[in-house]
Design a protein around this motif. Structure first.
Motif, PDB file in Angstrom:
ATOM      1  N   ILE A   8       6.268 -51.719  18.256  1.00 38.57           N
ATOM      2  CA  ILE A   8       7.356 -52.650  18.563  1.00 38.57           C
ATOM      3  C   ILE A   8       7.104 -53.220  19.951  1.00 38.57           C
ATOM      4  N   GLY A  15      14.502 -54.214  20.299  1.00 38.99           N
ATOM      5  CA  GLY A  15      13.319 -53.388  20.153  1.00 38.99           C
ATOM      6  C   GLY A  15      13.619 -51.902  20.201  1.00 38.99           C
ATOM      7  N   LEU A  31       6.550 -48.103  21.389  1.00 40.02           N
ATOM      8  CA  LEU A  31       7.321 -49.208  21.948  1.00 40.02           C
ATOM      9  C   LEU A  31       6.638 -49.670  23.226  1.00 40.02           C
ATOM     10  N   ILE A 160       6.395 -55.187  15.034  1.00 33.50           N
ATOM     11  CA  ILE A 160       7.680 -55.874  15.154  1.00 33.50           C
ATOM     12  C   ILE A 160       7.717 -56.582  16.502  1.00 33.50           C
ATOM     13  N   ALA A 306      16.729 -56.194  13.084  1.00 33.94           N
ATOM     14  CA  ALA A 306      15.941 -54.968  13.202  1.00 33.94           C
ATOM     15  C   ALA A 306      16.380 -53.931  12.180  1.00 33.94           C
TER      16      ALA A 306
END
Length: 397
Positions: A8, A15, A31, A160, A306
């Motif tokens: 992400i 996020g 992340l 993402i 999301a």
């Protein structure tokens, strides 16, 4: 090379929610965030009830609620007459355990979730990692991140993009970002002055119409935030000057010299990416759509993106990669973005900036008619609280 199931990009509210929702289901996530921490962005401060329900399912709603301010009532006000049209989300107590808007700065939640992710067995958080490129193939995506000392590559099954309105991932995808930019600038000023002591019958959330200078007044735990439009031809340095801000406060409370904590200039857009799903790379939040802030839909709709996407990813983790699942994500979220988020925020702006003419009077009369009719008021509250948009999305196959 590091690897994960889902990478992400962007450690903002969208996020971090995506990462935690997946990690809690046992999906290994990384992340990455270009900055050194979760940016202290002042634009988003409203959490709608269904968003709180999503956060509650992740067991993170309570600390955010404890920090924030519950705002069940919000006002549409006319500046010149002082007339107030009030709506109360307590009427939706039969629908949700959270019948209010929660006023809380977005960075508070993002920081809280990032800290939780940093110790999660299925998550890693990498600050100072700026995505600079990626290569996609049939089995996954190899992402290149610039760190202070090197280019680091990370392999993921899915990516993402929650990296904001200037999304580098959207640009690399070549995704069209259709729409327009408003001609005026927006000035956001925050102050510790208690405006409720200065303005009678002030709610925590107020949309104030005026032909000369409409404004939004929002209370968050630390400050009042004041949003006003500004002439695009005026230099930013002038707009944030003491003289200009004194003028805003003179018109608002009758005096200048009010101490401020922040003074920020924004350009505001109404734009939607032509496609949200791109093979194994997906756009959510501001990377997928931008809208004006009137209604508090931007951050919330991004979190709803999301949430929808994480459900599709979980499905594919169990049954194998299914392009149709992600095509459905695109149909659901992009359609709702066009039909509700974009349309409603533009209507809200028209309501606030209208003058004293017949069109504005008609819009205000319609608002009062909605308030005074039980069925219309409930439908309005469900739409403004974003329950209707989630139902509309779920109905799209």
């Amino acid at each position: 090379m590091k690897s994960c199931e889902v990478l992400i990009a962007g450690a903002g509210p969208v996020g971090t929610v995506a990462a935690l929702a997946l990690a809690e289901q046992g999906v290994d996530v990384i992340l990455v965030e270009a900055g050194p921490d979760c940016a202290h962005d002042l634009r988003a401060s409203t959490f709608h009830p269904p968003t709180l329900e999503m956060l509650d399912s992740l067991k993170v709603a309570d600390p955010i609620i404890d920090y924030g301010l519950k705002a069940p009532k919000y006002h549409f006000r006319e500046r010149q007459s002082g007339d107030v049209t009030e709506f109360d989300l307590h009427e939706l107590a039969d629908v949700t355990p959270f019948p209010y808007r929660l006023q809380c700065e977005q960075h508070v939640m993002a920081t809280m979730l990032a800290e939780k992710l940093s110790t999660h067995m299925h998550a890693s958080v990498c600050f100072n990692h700026r995505v600079v490129g990626f290569d996609q193939d049939d089995d996954g995506v190899t992402v290149a991140c610039e760190t202070p000392y090197s280019i680091e590559k990370i392999r993921a099954r899915y990516v993402i993009a929650a990296d904001g309105g200037n999304s580098i991932i959207r640009k690399w995808l070549g995704a069209e970002f259709e729409g327009f930019t408003y001609p005026e600038k927006f000035l956001c000023v925050s102050t510790e002055l208690e405006l409720a002591d200065e303005i009678e019958n002030l709610a925590y959330v107020n949309y104030v119409s005026d032909p000369q200078e409409w404004l939004v007044l929002l209370r968050v735990p630390s400050v009042w935030r004041i949003l006003v439009p500004a002439d695009e031809e005026m230099p930013d340095a002038t707009l944030v000057s003491d003289e200009y801000c004194d003028g805003v406060f003179n018109r608002l409370v009758g005096r200048g010299g009010i101490p401020t904590r922040h003074r920020t200039i924004y350009r505001v857009h109404q734009r939607v990416a032509k496609k949200f799903d791109h093979g194994r790379v997906f756009l959510v939040g501001d990377s997928a759509h931008l809208n004006n802030p009137l209604g508090g839909f931007g951050m919330n709709s991004g979190i709803h993106d999301a949430w929808n996407l994480h459900e599709k990813i979980l499905q594919c983790m169990e049954t194998g990669h299914d392009p149709e699942a992600f095509a459905r994500f695109d149909r659901q979220r992009r359609t709702v973005t066009h039909n509700f988020i974009q349309a409603q925020t533009m209507q809200n702006k028209e309501l606030l900036e209208g003058g004293a003419g017949e069109a504005h009077a008609s819009r205000m009369a319609r608002m009062k008619g909605i308030r005074d009719d039980d069925a219309q008021r409930r439908d309005f509250l469900l739409r403004q609280a974003m329950f209707s948009s989630l139902e509309d999305a779920a109905a799209i196959q």
